[in-house]
Design a protein around this motif. Structure first.
Motif, PDB file in Angstrom:
ATOM      1  N   VAL A  61       3.705   5.438 -17.985  1.00 19.76           N
ATOM      2  CA  VAL A  61       3.987   4.484 -16.908  1.00 19.76           C
ATOM      3  C   VAL A  61       5.021   5.046 -15.934  1.00 19.76           C
ATOM      4  CG1 VAL A  61       4.887   2.185 -16.366  1.00 19.76           C
ATOM      5  CG2 VAL A  61       3.317   2.492 -18.288  1.00 19.76           C
ATOM      6  N   GLU A  62       5.996   5.762 -16.451  1.00 18.89           N
ATOM      7  CA  GLU A  62       7.034   6.326 -15.587  1.00 18.89           C
ATOM      8  C   GLU A  62       6.500   7.426 -14.675  1.00 18.89           C
ATOM      9  OE1 GLU A  62      10.150   7.471 -18.302  1.00 18.89           O
ATOM     10  OE2 GLU A  62      11.253   5.598 -17.928  1.00 18.89           O
ATOM     11  N   ALA A  63       5.304   7.929 -14.961  1.00 18.48           N
ATOM     12  CA  ALA A  63       4.699   8.962 -14.110  1.00 18.48           C
ATOM     13  C   ALA A  63       4.081   8.370 -12.848  1.00 18.48           C
ATOM     14  CB  ALA A  63       3.625   9.720 -14.892  1.00 18.48           C
ATOM     15  N   LEU A  64       3.979   7.043 -12.789  1.00 19.83           N
ATOM     16  CA  LEU A  64       3.319   6.364 -11.673  1.00 19.83           C
ATOM     17  C   LEU A  64       4.287   6.058 -10.533  1.00 19.83           C
ATOM     18  CD1 LEU A  64       1.272   3.766 -13.762  1.00 19.83           C
ATOM     19  CD2 LEU A  64       0.417   5.914 -12.785  1.00 19.83           C
ATOM     20  N   THR A  65       3.736   5.932  -9.330  1.00 23.49           N
ATOM     21  CA  THR A  65       4.517   5.435  -8.203  1.00 23.49           C
ATOM     22  C   THR A  65       4.637   3.920  -8.337  1.00 23.49           C
ATOM     23  OG1 THR A  65       2.591   5.027  -6.782  1.00 23.49           O
ATOM     24  CG2 THR A  65       3.535   7.252  -6.739  1.00 23.49           C
ATOM     25  N   THR A  66       5.500   3.316  -7.545  1.00 26.43           N
ATOM     26  CA  THR A  66       5.680   1.859  -7.600  1.00 26.43           C
ATOM     27  C   THR A  66       4.383   1.138  -7.282  1.00 26.43           C
ATOM     28  OG1 THR A  66       8.025   2.025  -6.999  1.00 26.43           O
ATOM     29  CG2 THR A  66       6.949  -0.097  -6.644  1.00 26.43           C
ATOM     30  N   LYS A  67       3.670   1.586  -6.275  1.00 29.17           N
ATOM     31  CA  LYS A  67       2.414   0.933  -5.900  1.00 29.17           C
ATOM     32  C   LYS A  67       1.377   1.052  -7.014  1.00 29.17           C
ATOM     33  CE  LYS A  67       1.287   0.921  -1.616  1.00 29.17           C
ATOM     34  NZ  LYS A  67       0.824   1.263  -0.239  1.00 29.17           N
ATOM     35  N   GLN A  68       1.299   2.212  -7.634  1.00 29.36           N
ATOM     36  CA  GLN A  68       0.371   2.400  -8.754  1.00 29.36           C
ATOM     37  C   GLN A  68       0.762   1.507  -9.930  1.00 29.36           C
ATOM     38  OE1 GLN A  68       0.811   6.610  -9.294  1.00 29.36           O
ATOM     39  NE2 GLN A  68      -0.308   7.121  -7.422  1.00 29.36           N
ATOM     40  N   MET A  69       2.057   1.388 -10.161  1.00 27.25           N
ATOM     41  CA  MET A  69       2.553   0.548 -11.237  1.00 27.25           C
ATOM     42  C   MET A  69       2.207  -0.925 -10.988  1.00 27.25           C
ATOM     43  SD  MET A  69       6.391   0.782 -12.904  1.00 27.25           S
ATOM     44  CE  MET A  69       6.451   2.567 -12.677  1.00 27.25           C
ATOM     45  N   PRO A 168     -20.270   7.780 -14.075  1.00 22.33           N
ATOM     46  CA  PRO A 168     -19.723   7.856 -12.713  1.00 22.33           C
ATOM     47  C   PRO A 168     -18.779   6.676 -12.472  1.00 22.33           C
ATOM     48  CG  PRO A 168     -22.085   8.233 -12.718  1.00 22.33           C
ATOM     49  CD  PRO A 168     -21.742   7.735 -14.083  1.00 22.33           C
ATOM     50  N   GLN A 169     -17.774   6.882 -11.625  1.00 23.27           N
ATOM     51  CA  GLN A 169     -16.748   5.871 -11.402  1.00 23.27           C
ATOM     52  C   GLN A 169     -16.856   5.235 -10.020  1.00 23.27           C
ATOM     53  OE1 GLN A 169     -14.345   5.218 -14.096  1.00 23.27           O
ATOM     54  NE2 GLN A 169     -16.129   6.283 -14.943  1.00 23.27           N
ATOM     55  N   LEU A 170     -16.680   3.930  -9.978  1.00 25.70           N
ATOM     56  CA  LEU A 170     -16.598   3.190  -8.725  1.00 25.70           C
ATOM     57  C   LEU A 170     -15.161   2.706  -8.606  1.00 25.70           C
ATOM     58  CD1 LEU A 170     -18.117   2.052  -6.279  1.00 25.70           C
ATOM     59  CD2 LEU A 170     -18.586  -0.015  -7.629  1.00 25.70           C
ATOM     60  N   ILE A 171     -14.440   3.220  -7.623  1.00 27.01           N
ATOM     61  CA  ILE A 171     -13.004   2.979  -7.533  1.00 27.01           C
ATOM     62  C   ILE A 171     -12.689   2.046  -6.364  1.00 27.01           C
ATOM     63  CG2 ILE A 171     -10.752   4.118  -7.604  1.00 27.01           C
ATOM     64  CD1 ILE A 171     -12.352   6.766  -7.922  1.00 27.01           C
ATOM     65  N   ASP A 172     -11.877   1.041  -6.628  1.00 29.57           N
ATOM     66  CA  ASP A 172     -11.460   0.103  -5.598  1.00 29.57           C
ATOM     67  C   ASP A 172     -10.649   0.825  -4.517  1.00 29.57           C
ATOM     68  OD1 ASP A 172     -11.069  -2.990  -5.034  1.00 29.57           O
ATOM     69  OD2 ASP A 172      -9.111  -2.038  -4.699  1.00 29.57           O
ATOM     70  N   ARG A 173     -10.799   0.393  -3.280  1.00 30.41           N
ATOM     71  CA  ARG A 173     -10.112   1.055  -2.162  1.00 30.41           C
ATOM     72  C   ARG A 173      -8.591   1.015  -2.322  1.00 30.41           C
ATOM     73  NH1 ARG A 173     -12.897   2.196   2.565  1.00 30.41           N
ATOM     74  NH2 ARG A 173     -11.028   1.801   3.821  1.00 30.41           N
ATOM     75  N   ALA A 174      -8.085  -0.079  -2.899  1.00 32.89           N
ATOM     76  CA  ALA A 174      -6.636  -0.177  -3.089  1.00 32.89           C
ATOM     77  C   ALA A 174      -6.148   0.879  -4.075  1.00 32.89           C
ATOM     78  CB  ALA A 174      -6.268  -1.571  -3.592  1.00 32.89           C
ATOM     79  N   VAL A 175      -6.951   1.171  -5.071  1.00 36.92           N
ATOM     80  CA  VAL A 175      -6.610   2.209  -6.042  1.00 36.92           C
ATOM     81  C   VAL A 175      -6.660   3.582  -5.373  1.00 36.92           C
ATOM     82  CG1 VAL A 175      -7.300   3.344  -8.195  1.00 36.92           C
ATOM     83  CG2 VAL A 175      -7.394   0.849  -8.017  1.00 36.92           C
ATOM     84  N   VAL A 176      -7.718   3.819  -4.604  1.00 31.63           N
ATOM     85  CA  VAL A 176      -7.849   5.094  -3.886  1.00 31.63           C
ATOM     86  C   VAL A 176      -6.658   5.301  -2.962  1.00 31.63           C
ATOM     87  CG1 VAL A 176      -9.207   6.377  -2.188  1.00 31.63           C
ATOM     88  CG2 VAL A 176     -10.380   5.081  -3.983  1.00 31.63           C
ATOM     89  N   ARG A 177      -6.276   4.255  -2.241  1.00 34.78           N
ATOM     90  CA  ARG A 177      -5.158   4.364  -1.302  1.00 34.78           C
ATOM     91  C   ARG A 177      -3.843   4.658  -2.038  1.00 34.78           C
ATOM     92  NH1 ARG A 177      -5.804  -0.188   0.754  1.00 34.78           N
ATOM     93  NH2 ARG A 177      -7.239   0.482   2.389  1.00 34.78           N
ATOM     94  N   ALA A 178      -3.618   3.957  -3.129  1.00 34.28           N
ATOM     95  CA  ALA A 178      -2.368   4.147  -3.877  1.00 34.28           C
ATOM     96  C   ALA A 178      -2.267   5.559  -4.441  1.00 34.28           C
ATOM     97  CB  ALA A 178      -2.282   3.122  -5.009  1.00 34.28           C
ATOM     98  N   ILE A 179      -3.408   6.146  -4.784  1.00 35.50           N
ATOM     99  CA  ILE A 179      -3.412   7.507  -5.331  1.00 35.50           C
ATOM    100  C   ILE A 179      -3.346   8.539  -4.210  1.00 35.50           C
ATOM    101  CG2 ILE A 179      -4.743   9.199  -6.657  1.00 35.50           C
ATOM    102  CD1 ILE A 179      -5.868   6.833  -8.276  1.00 35.50           C
ATOM    103  N   ALA A 180      -4.116   8.327  -3.141  1.00 32.69           N
ATOM    104  CA  ALA A 180      -4.147   9.290  -2.033  1.00 32.69           C
ATOM    105  C   ALA A 180      -2.792   9.388  -1.339  1.00 32.69           C
ATOM    106  CB  ALA A 180      -5.226   8.881  -1.032  1.00 32.69           C
ATOM    107  N   GLU A 181      -2.066   8.277  -1.275  1.00 33.64           N
ATOM    108  CA  GLU A 181      -0.731   8.301  -0.668  1.00 33.64           C
ATOM    109  C   GLU A 181       0.237   9.133  -1.504  1.00 33.64           C
ATOM    110  OE1 GLU A 181       0.312   4.194  -0.318  1.00 33.64           O
ATOM    111  OE2 GLU A 181      -0.828   3.891   1.532  1.00 33.64           O
ATOM    112  N   ASP A 182      -0.055   9.252  -2.777  1.00 33.17           N
ATOM    113  CA  ASP A 182       0.755  10.052  -3.697  1.00 33.17           C
ATOM    114  C   ASP A 182       0.312  11.507  -3.612  1.00 33.17           C
ATOM    115  OD1 ASP A 182       2.272  10.985  -5.833  1.00 33.17           O
ATOM    116  OD2 ASP A 182       0.974  10.100  -7.361  1.00 33.17           O
ATOM    117  N   ASN A 183      -0.933  11.762  -3.995  1.00 37.84           N
ATOM    118  CA  ASN A 183      -1.530  13.099  -3.924  1.00 37.84           C
ATOM    119  C   ASN A 183      -3.028  12.938  -4.144  1.00 37.84           C
ATOM    120  OD1 ASN A 183      -2.495  15.696  -4.300  1.00 37.84           O
ATOM    121  ND2 ASN A 183      -0.723  16.388  -5.486  1.00 37.84           N
ATOM    122  N   ALA A 184      -3.812  13.151  -3.092  1.00 39.58           N
ATOM    123  CA  ALA A 184      -5.251  12.912  -3.159  1.00 39.58           C
ATOM    124  C   ALA A 184      -5.947  13.760  -4.219  1.00 39.58           C
ATOM    125  CB  ALA A 184      -5.896  13.150  -1.789  1.00 39.58           C
ATOM    126  N   ASP A 185      -5.358  14.885  -4.597  1.00 35.32           N
ATOM    127  CA  ASP A 185      -5.978  15.732  -5.616  1.00 35.32           C
ATOM    128  C   ASP A 185      -6.150  14.997  -6.941  1.00 35.32           C
ATOM    129  OD1 ASP A 185      -6.465  17.916  -4.080  1.00 35.32           O
ATOM    130  OD2 ASP A 185      -4.857  19.161  -4.888  1.00 35.32           O
TER     131      ASP A 185
END
Length: 204
Positions: A61-69, A168-185
């Motif tokens: 959990v500590e590896a996550l950003t606030t938005k991801q958390m 295959p994964q279907l990812i919510d846009r909010a999840v994609v945004r929270a991850i891409a803002e951190d590191n899209a890789d």
């Protein structure tokens, strides 16, 4: 996203434990610097087990950003599961590399069947640079494989540990945004193609 100099293999102490991870994320967000009651997060276990599991969940959990958390703490189950997978891959490069280098590569080649041989080949290849894998006892090696596959099942990357069909994964846009803002890789852990990865950068 560089590999650890030495793999952290302590994830065998706790599988995904999604409800507990969500509860811990909520505690981090609401209790700030206050002491978190481990027994309130992990219930019905002996003190030693609680300490081991709490240590691993906290690491994730500590590896996550606030938005991801925040997503992990209060979003729908599918989004929570995706963020939980992210936290595991951030905490343990062994699992992240297996997902990206094996599962993602197979999906890119339209091969959705994970085999025992895939895991064995990956483990042998990694042992060349990670002697800690070469030095494992047979019991420890089996446990690592079992928990790795169990986490893949619990996060929905494979259907189950028996048939091991990659999903295959279907990812919510909010999840994609929270991850891409951190590191899209990091979106690679959801098995998406490079073209989809490029497109995700416009969402951030």
């Amino acid at each position: 996203m560089d590999s650890e100099e030495k793999y952290r293999l302590s994830f065998t102490g706790a599988s995904l434990m999604l409800p507990e991870m969500a509860a811990l994320a909520h505690a981090f967000l609401t209790q700030k610097d206050q002491a978190i009651d481990k027994a309130a997060i992990i219930k019905g276990q002996k003190a030693k087990t609680i300490n081991v599991q709490f240590r691993e969940l906290r690491l994730r959990v500590e590896a996550l950003t606030t938005k991801q958390m925040e997503i992990l703490a209060s979003s729908d189950t599918a989004s929570q599961r995706h963020i939980a997978l992210l936290s595991v891959c951030k905490a343990y490069s062994f699992i992240r590399e297996f997902v990206v280098e094996v599962l993602r590569e197979k999906v890119q080649g339209f091969d959705y069947q994970l085999s025992e041989g895939d895991y064995i080949a990956f483990s042998r290849r990694k042992s060349l640079d990670h002697p800690e894998l070469e030095n494992l006892t047979e019991k420890s090696a089996i446990k690592i494989k079992q928990v790795t596959l169990k986490i893949l099942e619990q996060t929905g990357l494979i259907d189950n540990i028996k048939s091991k069909r990659i999903s295959p994964q279907l990812i919510d846009r909010a999840v994609v945004r929270a991850i891409a803002e951190d590191n899209a890789d990091w979106l690679k852990i959801f098995l998406i193609s490079d073209r989809e990865l490029d497109a995700s950068n416009s969402i951030a």
